[in-house]
Write a protein that holds these residues in place. Structure first.
Motif, PDB file in Angstrom:
ATOM      1  N   PRO A 220       0.815  -1.236   0.000  1.00 37.38           N
ATOM      2  CA  PRO A 220       0.000   0.000   0.000  1.00 37.38           C
ATOM      3  C   PRO A 220       0.837   1.270   0.000  1.00 37.38           C
ATOM      4  O   PRO A 220       0.306   2.344  -0.284  1.00 37.38           O
ATOM      5  N   PHE A 221       2.130   1.172   0.314  1.00 41.24           N
ATOM      6  CA  PHE A 221       2.974   2.361   0.450  1.00 41.24           C
ATOM      7  C   PHE A 221       3.860   2.580  -0.788  1.00 41.24           C
ATOM      8  O   PHE A 221       4.848   3.308  -0.735  1.00 41.24           O
ATOM      9  N   ALA A 222       3.501   1.949  -1.895  1.00 39.45           N
ATOM     10  CA  ALA A 222       4.327   2.037  -3.106  1.00 39.45           C
ATOM     11  C   ALA A 222       4.348   3.465  -3.652  1.00 39.45           C
ATOM     12  O   ALA A 222       3.403   4.236  -3.487  1.00 39.45           O
ATOM     13  N   ILE A 223       5.426   3.792  -4.340  1.00 35.80           N
ATOM     14  CA  ILE A 223       5.651   5.159  -4.829  1.00 35.80           C
ATOM     15  C   ILE A 223       4.615   5.569  -5.878  1.00 35.80           C
ATOM     16  O   ILE A 223       4.326   6.756  -6.032  1.00 35.80           O
ATOM     17  N   ASP A 224       4.020   4.603  -6.598  1.00 38.89           N
ATOM     18  CA  ASP A 224       3.090   4.988  -7.663  1.00 38.89           C
ATOM     19  C   ASP A 224       1.671   5.249  -7.146  1.00 38.89           C
ATOM     20  O   ASP A 224       0.760   5.503  -7.934  1.00 38.89           O
ATOM     21  N   ARG A 225       1.460   5.202  -5.809  1.00 38.67           N
ATOM     22  CA  ARG A 225       0.086   5.375  -5.326  1.00 38.67           C
ATOM     23  C   ARG A 225      -0.448   6.790  -5.558  1.00 38.67           C
ATOM     24  O   ARG A 225      -1.648   6.992  -5.603  1.00 38.67           O
ATOM     25  N   PHE A 226       0.461   7.765  -5.712  1.00 32.58           N
ATOM     26  CA  PHE A 226       0.002   9.149  -5.860  1.00 32.58           C
ATOM     27  C   PHE A 226      -0.614   9.365  -7.229  1.00 32.58           C
ATOM     28  O   PHE A 226      -1.678   9.964  -7.352  1.00 32.58           O
ATOM     29  N   GLU A 227       0.047   8.855  -8.278  1.00 31.49           N
ATOM     30  CA  GLU A 227      -0.543   9.046  -9.605  1.00 31.49           C
ATOM     31  C   GLU A 227      -1.746   8.135  -9.793  1.00 31.49           C
ATOM     32  O   GLU A 227      -2.595   8.399 -10.650  1.00 31.49           O
ATOM     33  N   ARG A 228      -1.859   7.085  -8.993  1.00 27.80           N
ATOM     34  CA  ARG A 228      -3.061   6.235  -9.046  1.00 27.80           C
ATOM     35  C   ARG A 228      -4.145   6.738  -8.089  1.00 27.80           C
ATOM     36  O   ARG A 228      -5.213   6.156  -7.999  1.00 27.80           O
ATOM     37  N   MET A 229      -3.843   7.819  -7.352  1.00 28.70           N
ATOM     38  CA  MET A 229      -4.779   8.422  -6.383  1.00 28.70           C
ATOM     39  C   MET A 229      -5.272   7.384  -5.369  1.00 28.70           C
ATOM     40  O   MET A 229      -6.431   7.388  -4.965  1.00 28.70           O
ATOM     41  N   LEU A 230      -4.368   6.492  -4.961  1.00 26.28           N
ATOM     42  CA  LEU A 230      -4.697   5.484  -3.944  1.00 26.28           C
ATOM     43  C   LEU A 230      -3.933   5.819  -2.665  1.00 26.28           C
ATOM     44  O   LEU A 230      -3.021   5.089  -2.256  1.00 26.28           O
ATOM     45  N   LEU A 231      -4.288   6.951  -2.057  1.00 27.40           N
ATOM     46  CA  LEU A 231      -3.556   7.394  -0.875  1.00 27.40           C
ATOM     47  C   LEU A 231      -3.976   6.579   0.358  1.00 27.40           C
ATOM     48  O   LEU A 231      -5.065   6.007   0.396  1.00 27.40           O
ATOM     49  N   VAL A 232      -3.075   6.520   1.347  1.00 28.40           N
ATOM     50  CA  VAL A 232      -3.342   5.803   2.599  1.00 28.40           C
ATOM     51  C   VAL A 232      -3.371   6.864   3.698  1.00 28.40           C
ATOM     52  O   VAL A 232      -2.355   7.167   4.314  1.00 28.40           O
ATOM     53  N   GLY A 233      -4.547   7.454   3.919  1.00 27.00           N
ATOM     54  CA  GLY A 233      -4.645   8.644   4.765  1.00 27.00           C
ATOM     55  C   GLY A 233      -4.494   8.333   6.244  1.00 27.00           C
ATOM     56  O   GLY A 233      -5.360   7.718   6.846  1.00 27.00           O
ATOM     57  N   GLU A 234      -3.391   8.779   6.820  1.00 20.73           N
ATOM     58  CA  GLU A 234      -3.130   8.526   8.241  1.00 20.73           C
ATOM     59  C   GLU A 234      -3.031   9.806   9.058  1.00 20.73           C
ATOM     60  O   GLU A 234      -2.595   9.774  10.196  1.00 20.73           O
ATOM     61  N   LYS A 235      -3.453  10.944   8.488  1.00 21.83           N
ATOM     62  CA  LYS A 235      -3.301  12.191   9.243  1.00 21.83           C
ATOM     63  C   LYS A 235      -4.069  12.121  10.560  1.00 21.83           C
ATOM     64  O   LYS A 235      -3.622  12.636  11.583  1.00 21.83           O
ATOM     65  N   GLY A 236      -5.218  11.441  10.544  1.00 23.31           N
ATOM     66  CA  GLY A 236      -6.029  11.324  11.751  1.00 23.31           C
ATOM     67  C   GLY A 236      -5.365  10.539  12.853  1.00 23.31           C
ATOM     68  O   GLY A 236      -5.817  10.568  14.000  1.00 23.31           O
TER      69      GLY A 236
END
Lengths: 403, 94
Positions: free
Chosen positions: A381-397
């Motif tokens: 889930p933390f792969a570098i291409d997740r940003f251009e695939r818009m598959l972010l793993v939101g952990e700000k909370g």
């Protein structure tokens, strides 16, 4: 009686060779743990760990040494949960007392929104087998009798996410423990050896250059936290990482009075008491980008004011030291790990304000990734291409630090 | 307290200002690749100093441009945005 001579933890590594099976850049906890697991789990011992400075002098020795797994996403909880499992046996594995101390971790909620996120995290944690529950103010007071539940009257505590496995550890010992264990398995740890360039030919890594000469290798792991943008520039890779200082400080040593680790994102304050009696304190990320480890009086004033909202009796306590580390922040507050478009160039980056707790699991998963050339399942889930695939793993909370 | 020279107002405490990120040229969303678009919405660190950045002075509601040396925490220059000026080479948003 004459005391026996003190044995050095590390023996000198011998001359730098001109070829290694793998080169790891950065002799912090993450890089050294990856070296240890490459040797121990995968039999790859012809490994050099290079650092332009000294072992653990970067963010490994600059964090507030908190370990926890109470994240918000399933991906995060599984990953950090595995890390906590490894932490619990790490002193025995490395043969060094890491002063690992499970204290219980309290994320205070001062607003309805924070109560909701606390309950949400508790449910996700339990679903993934991580011990967490939401508790009310009276239980907060039982776990932490010195706390002012009214917080000076303007942000009363409504409850807390309670995570019993939350722990602290001696961060320098972690770096030294991994370095020694890796060296015993044949890894060469070269301090004061800066990487000045990474050599890439036809899209794949062929070596690195240092002031001591060029080293041939077809695998490079970059584990350099706030210096990541400089290193990715060398291989022509762009990442969404930005760098902000994260400051911290310690008080003078006090009698033990604080067992739990107490975090308040609303008050921009987190605090624990280490084995020496010092209060270890942190607050928020600096608000604008800097590639610098400078610290400021503004930070100290803000943090201490909020600490007194939580614990008014500390008014006469003195601060002993303050410092900063360079946090490599990502848009979704999750790391960037694994293989990259440059063949043989592996990233362990984007560790922002959350990297120390992940040290053991990063070692385990990055070693597997470097050894096999494909991402370990826990870091997919933390792969570098997740940003251009818009598959972010939101952990700000789930961040302890105010941002 | 660190000061920043707000154009038109003069030196103000930096705490009155909000960092708005680097000035970037928005790619045409109709033709940009996913990677180009991600590079625009999630811009990474610029290691070189003197890059134009957006800053906002809250009390006066003024957006302006600052160029800094991020390794020394030094502000090199500040100015109001002018369409067609130097920062438009890499910046500009219309």
């Amino acid at each position: 009686m004459i005391a026996p001579a003190r044995q050095p933890v590390l023996t000198p590594p011998g001359p730098l060779k001109d070829r290694y099976d793998a080169v790891i850049i950065g002799a912090g906890g993450h890089g050294l743990a990856a070296a240890y697991h490459l040797a121990k789990d995968h039999g790859i011992t012809d490994v050099a760990v290079l650092d332009r400075g000294l072992i653990g002098r970067g963010n490994t020795g600059r964090n507030t040494a908190i370990v926890r797994a109470n994240y918000l996403t399933s991906e995060g909880v599984r990953f950090y949960g595995r890390s906590v499992e490894l932490w619990q046996g790490l002193s025995e594995d490395l043969g060094l007392n890491l002063f690992y101390s499970a204290r219980g971790h309290l994320t205070l909620a001062h607003t309805d929104a924070a109560v909701r996120v606390g309950k949400w995290r508790a449910e996700v944690n339990r679903h993934e087998g991580v011990e967490s529950r939401f508790i009310g103010p009276s239980e907060v007071k039982e776990l932490c009798p010195m706390i002012d539940l009214d917080c000076g009257g303007y942000l009363p505590i409504l409850g807390a996410l309670y995570h019993p496995p939350g722990a602290i550890a001696a961060h320098d010992a972690v770096a030294w423990g991994y370095a020694r264990a890796a060296q015993r398995l044949g890894v060469a740890v070269h301090q004061r050896t800066a990487v000045t360039d990474i050599l890439v030919e036809r899209g794949r890594v062929i070596g690195v250059t240092t002031p001591a000469g060029t080293i041939k290798t077809d695998r490079v792991l970059c584990a350099v936290a706030g210096h990541t943008p400089k290193l990715t520039q060398m291989v022509g890779l762009t990442t969404p990482i930005t760098v902000h200082p994260l400051q911290a400080c310690v008080s003078e040593p006090l009698q033990p009075w604080l067992d739990a680790i107490v975090v308040s994102a609303s008050l921009h304050c987190y605090v624990s008491q280490d084995a020496r009696g010092d209060l270890v304190l942190g607050a928020s990320l600096d608000p604008y980008e800097l590639h610098s480890q400078r610290s400021t009086l503004d930070f100290l004033e803000g943090l201490c004011g909020h600490l007194l909202d939580l614990f008014p009796f500390l008014g006469q306590v003195k601060i002993n030291r303050q410092w900063a580390g360079m946090a490599d922040m990502t848009p979704d507050f999750s790391p960037i790990m694994g293989v990259t478009p440059v063949e043989g160039f592996f990233l362990d980056s984007g560790w922002g304000t959350w990297g120390f707790k992940a040290t053991p699991v990063c070692g385990e998963t990055m070693a597997a990734t470097v050894a096999r050339g494909v991402n370990h399942e826990l870091i997919e889930p933390f792969a570098i291409d997740r940003f251009e695939r818009m598959l972010l793993v939101g952990e700000k909370g789930a961040a302890s630090v105010g941002h | 307290m660190k000061l920043i020279d707000c154009p038109g107002i003069g030196p103000r405490p930096i705490g009155e200002c909000v960092y708005g990120g680097p000035m970037l040229k928005e790619p045409d969303p109709a033709v940009a690749t996913d990677a180009e678009w991600a590079g625009y919405v999630f811009p990474g660190s610029v290691v070189a100093s003197g890059q134009p950045e957006w800053w906002f002075h809250r009390p006066s509601g003024t957006w302006f441009v600052a160029e800094r040396d991020t390794t020394r925490d030094a502000i090199l220059t500040t100015y109001l945005y002018r369409p067609g000026s130097r920062e438009d080479e890499g910046g500009g948003d219309d």
